[in-house]
Motif scaffolding. Structure first.
Motif, PDB file in Angstrom:
ATOM      1  N   ASP A  91       1.179  -1.006  -0.153  1.00  0.00           N
ATOM      2  CA  ASP A  91      -0.397  -0.150  -0.354  1.00  0.00           C
ATOM      3  C   ASP A  91       0.419   1.167   0.120  1.00  0.00           C
ATOM      4  O   ASP A  91       1.216   1.271   1.037  1.00  0.00           O
ATOM      5  CB  ASP A  91      -0.972  -0.212   1.573  1.00  0.00           C
ATOM      6  CG  ASP A  91      -1.640   0.808   1.143  1.00  0.00           C
ATOM      7  OD1 ASP A  91      -1.619   1.994   0.205  1.00  0.00           O
ATOM      8  OD2 ASP A  91      -1.922   1.879   1.892  1.00  0.00           O
ATOM      9  N   THR A  92       1.064   1.677  -1.192  1.00  0.00           N
ATOM     10  CA  THR A  92       1.983   3.182  -1.080  1.00  0.00           C
ATOM     11  C   THR A  92       1.248   4.023  -1.404  1.00  0.00           C
ATOM     12  O   THR A  92       1.962   5.515  -0.573  1.00  0.00           O
ATOM     13  CB  THR A  92       2.992   2.935  -2.795  1.00  0.00           C
ATOM     14  OG1 THR A  92       1.511   2.391  -3.413  1.00  0.00           O
ATOM     15  CG2 THR A  92       4.078   1.506  -2.535  1.00  0.00           C
ATOM     16  N   ASP A  93       0.363   4.008  -1.446  1.00  0.00           N
ATOM     17  CA  ASP A  93      -0.252   5.583  -1.413  1.00  0.00           C
ATOM     18  C   ASP A  93      -0.844   5.814   0.365  1.00  0.00           C
ATOM     19  O   ASP A  93      -1.449   6.794   0.546  1.00  0.00           O
ATOM     20  CB  ASP A  93      -1.322   5.703  -2.613  1.00  0.00           C
ATOM     21  CG  ASP A  93      -2.651   5.116  -2.635  1.00  0.00           C
ATOM     22  OD1 ASP A  93      -2.636   4.211  -1.465  1.00  0.00           O
ATOM     23  OD2 ASP A  93      -3.427   4.713  -3.740  1.00  0.00           O
ATOM     24  N   GLY A  94      -1.202   4.545   1.398  1.00  0.00           N
ATOM     25  CA  GLY A  94      -1.600   4.453   2.175  1.00  0.00           C
ATOM     26  C   GLY A  94      -2.865   4.900   2.052  1.00  0.00           C
ATOM     27  O   GLY A  94      -3.774   4.947   3.226  1.00  0.00           O
ATOM     28  N   ASP A  95      -3.744   3.743   1.722  1.00  0.00           N
ATOM     29  CA  ASP A  95      -4.970   4.269   0.734  1.00  0.00           C
ATOM     30  C   ASP A  95      -5.602   2.892   2.228  1.00  0.00           C
ATOM     31  O   ASP A  95      -6.874   2.618   2.511  1.00  0.00           O
ATOM     32  CB  ASP A  95      -5.943   4.369  -0.209  1.00  0.00           C
ATOM     33  CG  ASP A  95      -5.447   3.141  -1.311  1.00  0.00           C
ATOM     34  OD1 ASP A  95      -4.816   2.174  -0.746  1.00  0.00           O
ATOM     35  OD2 ASP A  95      -6.133   3.612  -2.420  1.00  0.00           O
ATOM     36  N   ASP A 101      -1.850  -1.513  -9.897  1.00  0.00           N
ATOM     37  CA  ASP A 101      -0.408  -1.551 -10.140  1.00  0.00           C
ATOM     38  C   ASP A 101       0.442  -1.438  -8.897  1.00  0.00           C
ATOM     39  O   ASP A 101       1.701  -1.190  -8.909  1.00  0.00           O
ATOM     40  CB  ASP A 101      -0.648   0.205 -10.057  1.00  0.00           C
ATOM     41  CG  ASP A 101      -0.944   0.487 -11.850  1.00  0.00           C
ATOM     42  OD1 ASP A 101      -1.457  -0.733 -12.821  1.00  0.00           O
ATOM     43  OD2 ASP A 101      -1.727   1.689 -12.440  1.00  0.00           O
ATOM     44  N   GLU A 102      -0.277  -1.520  -7.833  1.00  0.00           N
ATOM     45  CA  GLU A 102       0.584  -1.076  -6.593  1.00  0.00           C
ATOM     46  C   GLU A 102       1.209  -2.578  -6.484  1.00  0.00           C
ATOM     47  O   GLU A 102       2.315  -2.729  -6.305  1.00  0.00           O
ATOM     48  CB  GLU A 102       0.332  -0.955  -5.664  1.00  0.00           C
ATOM     49  CG  GLU A 102      -0.428   0.605  -5.354  1.00  0.00           C
ATOM     50  CD  GLU A 102      -1.022   1.171  -3.745  1.00  0.00           C
ATOM     51  OE1 GLU A 102      -0.807   1.765  -3.382  1.00  0.00           O
ATOM     52  OE2 GLU A 102      -2.193   0.100  -3.716  1.00  0.00           O
TER      53      GLU A 102
END
Length: 114
Positions: A91-95, A101-102
Motif C-alpha cells: 500500500d504505497t499511497d496509504g489508502d 498498479d501497486e
C-alpha cells in the motif's frame, strides 16, 4: 487451479510448502518461488484479478488474509501480523488497500529475494 496457464503447479506447491507454518509467509520469497516475480505486468494483473475476489479493483486486508487460498484451496489463512506486513509493503499511497498498479510494483520490486 485458478493460476493454471500463468504459474506452474509445481512452483505454486513449492511456494505454499515454504510458508505452510504460521508466521513464515514472506511475500518476497513467495512471489519469487511461485514464479509470479518473473511474469509480465499483464500476467501479474491477471493474478491480481483472481486475488481481488470482490472485484473492487483493490485487494483489501480481508482478501490478503485469504491470499494463499487463491493459489490452492485448503491453504492456510495469513495471520494478522503477516497480513499487516503484506499490506504495508504493497500500500504505497496509504489508502489501506492495494491497487493493481501497486501490486505489480510489489511483485516486481523484490529482485533480491531468494
Amino acid at each position: 487451479m485458478a493460476f493454471g496457464g500463468v504459474l506452474a503447479d509445481a512452483n505454486i506447491t513449492a511456494a505454499l510448502d515454504a510458508c505452510k507454518d504460521a508466521g513464515t509467509f514472506e511475500h518476497k520469497k513467495f512471489f519469487k518461488s511461485c514464479g509470479l516475480h518473473d511474469k509480465s505486468a499483464d500476467d501479474i494483473k491477471k493474478a491480481f484479478a483472481i486475488i481481488d475476489q470482490d472485484k473492487s479493483g483493490f485487494i483489501e486486508e480481508d482478501e490478503l488474509k485469504l491470499f494463499l487460498q487463491n493459489f490452492k484451496s485448503g491453504a492456510r489463512v495469513l495471520n494478522d501480523a503477516e497480513t499487516k506486513a503484506f499490506l504495508g509493503a504493497g500500500d504505497t499511497d496509504g489508502d489501506g488497500k492495494i491497487g493493481a498498479d501497486e501490486f505489480v510494483v510489489l511483485v516486481k520490486k523484490n529482485n533480491g529475494a531468494k
